[in-house]
Design a protein around this motif. Structure first.
Motif, PDB file in Angstrom:
ATOM      1  N   LEU A  98     137.387  53.192  20.885  1.00 21.58           N
ATOM      2  CA  LEU A  98     136.221  52.965  21.307  1.00 21.58           C
ATOM      3  C   LEU A  98     135.670  54.254  22.004  1.00 21.58           C
ATOM      4  O   LEU A  98     134.551  54.848  21.612  1.00 21.58           O
ATOM      5  CB  LEU A  98     136.280  51.855  21.909  1.00 21.58           C
ATOM      6  CG  LEU A  98     134.791  51.302  22.474  1.00 21.58           C
ATOM      7  CD1 LEU A  98     133.993  50.807  21.163  1.00 21.58           C
ATOM      8  CD2 LEU A  98     134.951  50.132  23.367  1.00 21.58           C
ATOM      9  N   ASN A  99     136.795  54.658  22.734  1.00 22.00           N
ATOM     10  CA  ASN A  99     136.441  55.964  23.752  1.00 22.00           C
ATOM     11  C   ASN A  99     136.284  57.034  23.062  1.00 22.00           C
ATOM     12  O   ASN A  99     135.283  57.916  23.260  1.00 22.00           O
ATOM     13  CB  ASN A  99     137.153  55.836  24.750  1.00 22.00           C
ATOM     14  CG  ASN A  99     136.961  54.705  26.027  1.00 22.00           C
ATOM     15  OD1 ASN A  99     135.931  55.213  26.731  1.00 22.00           O
ATOM     16  ND2 ASN A  99     137.733  53.613  26.048  1.00 22.00           N
ATOM     17  N   GLU A 100     137.160  57.269  21.845  1.00 25.76           N
ATOM     18  CA  GLU A 100     137.121  58.376  21.170  1.00 25.76           C
ATOM     19  C   GLU A 100     135.833  58.480  20.218  1.00 25.76           C
ATOM     20  O   GLU A 100     135.079  59.574  20.163  1.00 25.76           O
ATOM     21  CB  GLU A 100     138.127  58.180  19.998  1.00 25.76           C
ATOM     22  CG  GLU A 100     139.622  58.730  20.768  1.00 25.76           C
ATOM     23  CD  GLU A 100     140.657  58.610  19.915  1.00 25.76           C
ATOM     24  OE1 GLU A 100     140.746  59.106  18.621  1.00 25.76           O
ATOM     25  OE2 GLU A 100     141.690  58.247  19.883  1.00 25.76           O
ATOM     26  N   VAL A 101     135.349  57.282  19.905  1.00 26.80           N
ATOM     27  CA  VAL A 101     133.894  57.249  19.009  1.00 26.80           C
ATOM     28  C   VAL A 101     132.766  57.353  20.072  1.00 26.80           C
ATOM     29  O   VAL A 101     131.906  58.335  19.823  1.00 26.80           O
ATOM     30  CB  VAL A 101     133.880  56.052  18.325  1.00 26.80           C
ATOM     31  CG1 VAL A 101     132.523  55.693  17.704  1.00 26.80           C
ATOM     32  CG2 VAL A 101     134.771  55.562  17.317  1.00 26.80           C
ATOM     33  N   LEU A 102     132.830  56.903  21.150  1.00 24.92           N
ATOM     34  CA  LEU A 102     131.757  57.344  22.094  1.00 24.92           C
ATOM     35  C   LEU A 102     131.556  58.775  22.391  1.00 24.92           C
ATOM     36  O   LEU A 102     130.591  59.293  22.402  1.00 24.92           O
ATOM     37  CB  LEU A 102     132.084  56.446  23.632  1.00 24.92           C
ATOM     38  CG  LEU A 102     131.001  56.656  24.550  1.00 24.92           C
ATOM     39  CD1 LEU A 102     129.583  56.297  24.265  1.00 24.92           C
ATOM     40  CD2 LEU A 102     131.404  55.961  25.888  1.00 24.92           C
ATOM     41  N   LEU A 103     132.875  59.369  22.759  1.00 27.03           N
ATOM     42  CA  LEU A 103     132.962  60.917  23.113  1.00 27.03           C
ATOM     43  C   LEU A 103     132.212  61.605  21.873  1.00 27.03           C
ATOM     44  O   LEU A 103     131.423  62.344  21.953  1.00 27.03           O
ATOM     45  CB  LEU A 103     134.117  61.381  23.528  1.00 27.03           C
ATOM     46  CG  LEU A 103     134.309  62.607  23.739  1.00 27.03           C
ATOM     47  CD1 LEU A 103     133.382  63.162  25.003  1.00 27.03           C
ATOM     48  CD2 LEU A 103     135.720  63.442  23.821  1.00 27.03           C
ATOM     49  N   LYS A 104     132.763  61.131  20.641  1.00 25.65           N
ATOM     50  CA  LYS A 104     132.203  62.060  19.502  1.00 25.65           C
ATOM     51  C   LYS A 104     130.755  61.753  19.469  1.00 25.65           C
ATOM     52  O   LYS A 104     130.038  62.553  19.132  1.00 25.65           O
ATOM     53  CB  LYS A 104     132.980  61.370  18.288  1.00 25.65           C
ATOM     54  CG  LYS A 104     132.779  62.255  16.983  1.00 25.65           C
ATOM     55  CD  LYS A 104     133.670  61.627  16.019  1.00 25.65           C
ATOM     56  CE  LYS A 104     133.908  62.453  14.784  1.00 25.65           C
ATOM     57  NZ  LYS A 104     135.037  62.140  13.893  1.00 25.65           N
ATOM     58  N   ASN A 105     130.209  60.380  19.647  1.00 19.46           N
ATOM     59  CA  ASN A 105     128.792  60.397  19.323  1.00 19.46           C
ATOM     60  C   ASN A 105     127.868  61.146  20.654  1.00 19.46           C
ATOM     61  O   ASN A 105     127.168  61.520  20.349  1.00 19.46           O
ATOM     62  CB  ASN A 105     128.505  58.902  19.550  1.00 19.46           C
ATOM     63  CG  ASN A 105     129.264  58.080  18.525  1.00 19.46           C
ATOM     64  OD1 ASN A 105     129.453  58.746  17.408  1.00 19.46           O
ATOM     65  ND2 ASN A 105     129.015  56.628  18.648  1.00 19.46           N
ATOM     66  N   ILE A 106     128.576  61.119  21.709  1.00 22.63           N
ATOM     67  CA  ILE A 106     127.996  61.989  22.858  1.00 22.63           C
ATOM     68  C   ILE A 106     127.785  63.380  22.411  1.00 22.63           C
ATOM     69  O   ILE A 106     126.629  64.208  22.655  1.00 22.63           O
ATOM     70  CB  ILE A 106     128.774  61.772  24.025  1.00 22.63           C
ATOM     71  CG1 ILE A 106     128.635  60.480  24.719  1.00 22.63           C
ATOM     72  CG2 ILE A 106     128.182  62.875  25.149  1.00 22.63           C
ATOM     73  CD1 ILE A 106     129.770  60.041  25.984  1.00 22.63           C
ATOM     74  N   ASN A 107     128.948  63.924  21.946  1.00 25.78           N
ATOM     75  CA  ASN A 107     129.048  65.598  21.565  1.00 25.78           C
ATOM     76  C   ASN A 107     128.062  65.633  20.430  1.00 25.78           C
ATOM     77  O   ASN A 107     127.379  66.927  20.245  1.00 25.78           O
ATOM     78  CB  ASN A 107     130.490  65.931  21.283  1.00 25.78           C
ATOM     79  CG  ASN A 107     131.077  66.212  22.846  1.00 25.78           C
ATOM     80  OD1 ASN A 107     130.340  66.606  23.940  1.00 25.78           O
ATOM     81  ND2 ASN A 107     132.314  65.861  22.985  1.00 25.78           N
ATOM     82  N   HIS A 108     128.065  64.689  19.660  1.00 24.46           N
ATOM     83  CA  HIS A 108     127.144  65.012  18.428  1.00 24.46           C
ATOM     84  C   HIS A 108     125.795  65.139  18.386  1.00 24.46           C
ATOM     85  O   HIS A 108     124.943  65.507  17.806  1.00 24.46           O
ATOM     86  CB  HIS A 108     127.405  63.976  17.208  1.00 24.46           C
ATOM     87  CG  HIS A 108     128.848  64.265  16.600  1.00 24.46           C
ATOM     88  ND1 HIS A 108     129.169  63.771  15.299  1.00 24.46           N
ATOM     89  CD2 HIS A 108     129.892  65.189  16.793  1.00 24.46           C
ATOM     90  CE1 HIS A 108     130.189  64.305  14.976  1.00 24.46           C
ATOM     91  NE2 HIS A 108     130.740  65.149  16.030  1.00 24.46           N
ATOM     92  N   THR A 109     125.343  64.487  19.824  1.00 25.46           N
ATOM     93  CA  THR A 109     123.857  64.710  20.053  1.00 25.46           C
ATOM     94  C   THR A 109     123.577  66.150  20.480  1.00 25.46           C
ATOM     95  O   THR A 109     122.492  66.522  20.420  1.00 25.46           O
ATOM     96  CB  THR A 109     123.315  63.825  21.453  1.00 25.46           C
ATOM     97  OG1 THR A 109     124.018  64.000  22.447  1.00 25.46           O
ATOM     98  CG2 THR A 109     123.705  62.101  21.181  1.00 25.46           C
ATOM     99  N   ARG A 110     124.649  66.790  21.035  1.00 21.97           N
ATOM    100  CA  ARG A 110     124.354  68.326  21.281  1.00 21.97           C
ATOM    101  C   ARG A 110     123.613  68.262  22.612  1.00 21.97           C
ATOM    102  O   ARG A 110     122.991  69.103  22.993  1.00 21.97           O
ATOM    103  CB  ARG A 110     123.967  69.122  20.299  1.00 21.97           C
ATOM    104  CG  ARG A 110     124.972  69.120  18.930  1.00 21.97           C
ATOM    105  CD  ARG A 110     124.411  70.016  17.856  1.00 21.97           C
ATOM    106  NE  ARG A 110     125.230  69.844  16.712  1.00 21.97           N
ATOM    107  CZ  ARG A 110     126.490  69.673  16.271  1.00 21.97           C
ATOM    108  NH1 ARG A 110     127.229  70.602  17.407  1.00 21.97           N
ATOM    109  NH2 ARG A 110     127.113  69.315  15.299  1.00 21.97           N
TER     110      ARG A 110
END
Lengths: 480, 480
Positions: B419-431
């Motif tokens: 879950l946290n991996e996905v959250l971090l990925k989503n955060i970084n993908h917003t740029r």
């Protein structure tokens, strides 16, 4: 200091820098200060409150400049050149502003990618074999190290790692420590002190191969040493050969040494710290013949290719050799793309973790000079060295001590070492020109290296005039 | 480019740099490029002839900027900060112009002498014990290394050399290789990957001491490991303890570990790469208590003390320990004054030979900020981290994973690593903001490091708003 003040102060600093370089001839090239001079000129304690910028800048002239050896004065002939050019300085301003720490591709993709392509560009200027070019599918490629010392060390460590694996593959029971205790690295008795130091750091024996009358390693001398060492149970694993030694700019015959290394599975590293830049000129490129046998190659564009320090370029045939020796991947440094074949994480190629965006300097300099402009710079400085050589040769009191191939002239007064030591001391004490010595075959020799980008024929003539005048005075007191 | 053009282009570059930093918020903090993006955007071959400067500068925006991770954006919360300030940039312009290579005192006395005094200034700001201050008669002193990795390595190599001599003094027949094969270095399981790498380079065993619930080494755990290793015939010789670990900014209790090291004749090196800057504030200085037991200490002003990379300051109690491990004196590097007790030749203190005039940056920054200004910078960033911590603590879906002492907040969603991996990925993908993860006790954790000098409360609030919005969306798809 806010951004508005930076705009003002930055422009003032550009003018200060321009003034400094434009008028550098008017400063004594070598400072007249005693050890410890600076401490008493500034407070013993750091300031509690912010000071005025004007006071800081005033102290640059008061405190710093009197203690500077002006490497970019056309009267500086010591060591080897330290490169300097305006395009490189502009690029470094940009590098400072971007201020990324490019340890991985993700930490700033442009920082990594421009470096790989610039190393390819430079590799092509040198006509390196295809093996050393990264391209899109290559196994090799280049990296910017801080200094040649680091390149020598990195190559030695990679070679050590490879040698340990090789021995263990045929004899899995032998310990790493046992193998390392048997490893022997080789370099010539003319090579730079940093090579011996790399051996110390890596904890391996480093043997100095005696050189011939040209200060170069002969193939049969190396071969005999290898045979003896193998017979004694040792494991030869690394040769650092030099193209352009520090004392006299001598060249090891790498085309002769390379096949020996390849046959013996010895890593051949080539250190061309100073001379490497000249290989962009077709007339000097033959000295690099044999590069095809090397595992790694390094030279310093920050010496002679107009790119300000630090920029020491290194190429390897197999980047997996470097990466294999150092790779560590903690979670805070991993990133999504790192398993892509196109991604380079340069932290695995070097000793430090952090790295500046140094390839910007290469890009600016290559584009603002063009290959033709860079070649012209090399040729001009070699020409000036030849001019100095002619002046020395025309004076029977002097002798030339090593063939003048590039921008370095090794010369001395015919006579005792003591006499030459006094002459050098007298020269440097005038503070009008600056030279350092070297030792060649037990003789004390003066090194005259053409260094500054702005050195012209008139400076060479002036330098020679000063040297002959001091020689005249010296020989009156103390005849040959 | 002649000096007149440099005046013009330099001033334009000052404005470009000022514009870049003034408007950095408008750029996406993390680039949207794929590996290999840059190669196709520039020619495959270097230019033969000089190009126009306008074209080079245009390509900075076209080619470089799209591939930059903007470390100085107030939306950058990854890794640790990379220091940046206008006074440091001005000093580096001057450093480039002087362009001396300060490997010895004679190569530019001011370069060496200012460094020694600046390290004393900074040592005093940190209230280091007198042993670490060079002064005019001290046995210790400081040096600027390029990175903390190099400081760790240099300390390990000096310790190795000292240990070999110590063992050989009592048993002259034992070989160096034999001793090295028995040496053991220690560090915590939380320490930086470069510490393990230093062990690899130095060819010695490196053991990781397991840490307690605060991610710190406990004295009795270390003591037990030492006893076991000695009983097995090994020789403990080096401890790298960390003040402010990279994953969670944890602090080893050096006041507890120091006496153990001293009793066992183990070299204690302290790596405070990030946190060290904070010790200039009296409220954080107690974390450095125990420094009196250390042999060497290092931190990176280029992280958190407003001095642009590279500037990693290292102090030793006995400079003879470093110099003894590395000293080489070829004739071309010797100079008249080197036997004077007042002269420092910094090349013996470090891995590279060449070095830039980096103390100018320290001098400019210390004087333009004053101790008070530097303390204010540290306190402001700690305050922002505390603000972020409060936001996290107020949201019951999240947990704080390590005590927030300085500018780093380790947090995660209560729930699976996935879950946290996905959250971090989503955060970084917003740029829109950029973070990196770490692992703590087997859990995937998000690191939020306050980095840019210009980060304000509003950026923290915006970041948290983005994180909670993405959390809301994520939990709708995939409930806790």
């Amino acid at each position: 200091m806010d951004v508005a003040e930076f705009r003002r102060r930055g422009k003032e600093m550009v003018d200060y820098v321009a003034d400094y370089l434009e008028n550098i001839e008017q400063r004594p090239v070598y400072p007249d200060v005693e050890p410890g001079y600076l401490r008493s000129m500034i407070p013993a304690e750091p300031p509690l409150e912010a000071e005025l910028y004007e006071d800081v800048l005033r102290d640059v002239e008061r405190v710093i400049m009197p203690g500077i050896t002006h490497w970019h004065s056309p009267y500086f002939y010591a060591y080897f050149p330290a490169a300097s050019s305006f395009p490189a300085m502009l690029a470094d301003m940009l590098c400072e502003a971007i201020g990324c720490i490019g340890f991985s591709w993700a930490a700033s993709p442009a920082c990594t990618e421009l470096e790989t392509v610039m190393l390819d560009w430079l590799g092509k200027m040198l006509q390196l074999p295809e093996d050393f070019i990264a391209g899109t599918h290559g196994q090799g490629g280049g990296v910017i190290q801080g200094t040649a010392s680091e390149a020598t060390l990195v190559a030695l460590l990679a070679a050590r790692c490879k040698a340990v694996r090789l021995v263990q593959a045929s004899d899995p029971k032998i310990s790493e420590a046992d193998i390392i205790s048997k490893l022997v690295a080789y370099t010539s008795d003319q090579s730079h002190s940093s090579v011996e130091r790399a051996g110390l750091i890596g904890g391996v024996k480093m043997k100095k191969v005696p050189t011939d009358q040209h200060y170069a390693i002969k193939g049969d001398v190396l071969r005999n040493m290898l045979e003896e060492d193998k017979a004694a149970g040792l494991i030869p694993f690394y040769l650092c050969s030099t193209l352009g030694t520090t004392p006299s700019c001598a060249f090891d015959p790498i085309a002769e040494l390379g096949p020996i290394c390849n046959a013996e599975k010895i890593w051949m590293h080539i250190d061309a710290a100073y001379a490497g830049s000249a290989f962009i000129c077709p007339e000097f490129r033959p000295l690099l013949n044999g590069i095809e046998f090397a595992d790694s190659f390094n030279f310093n564009p920050h010496k002679w290719l107009l790119i300000n320090f630090d920029c020491s370029t290194m190429w390897v045939k197999k980047r997996s050799d470097l990466i294999g020796a150092f790779k560590m991947d903690p979670l805070y440094l991993t990133h999504e793309n790192q398993e892509s074949g196109l991604v380079t994480d340069y932290r695995h190629w070097q000793i430090p973790l952090g790295r500046r965006f140094r390839s910007l300097k290469m890009w600016f300099v290559f584009r603002m000079y063009g290959l033709t402009g860079l070649q012209a710079h090399i040729r001009k400085q070699v020409g000036l060295a030849k001019e100095f050589e002619s002046l020395v040769r025309a004076d029977k009191r002097f002798e030339i001590c090593a063939e003048v191939i590039m921008g370095l002239v090794c010369f001395r007064l015919k006579g005792s070492n003591k006499l030459n030591e006094v002459l050098l001391k007298n020269i440097n004490h005038t503070r009008r020109i600056h030279l350092v010595p070297c030792q060649l075959s037990g003789r004390f020799v003066l090194r005259f290296a053409v260094c500054a980008r702005t050195t012209e024929s008139r400076h060479i003539q002036e330098a020679w005039q000063l040297i002959t005048q001091l020689t005249y005075e010296l020989l009156q007191e103390q005849p040959l």
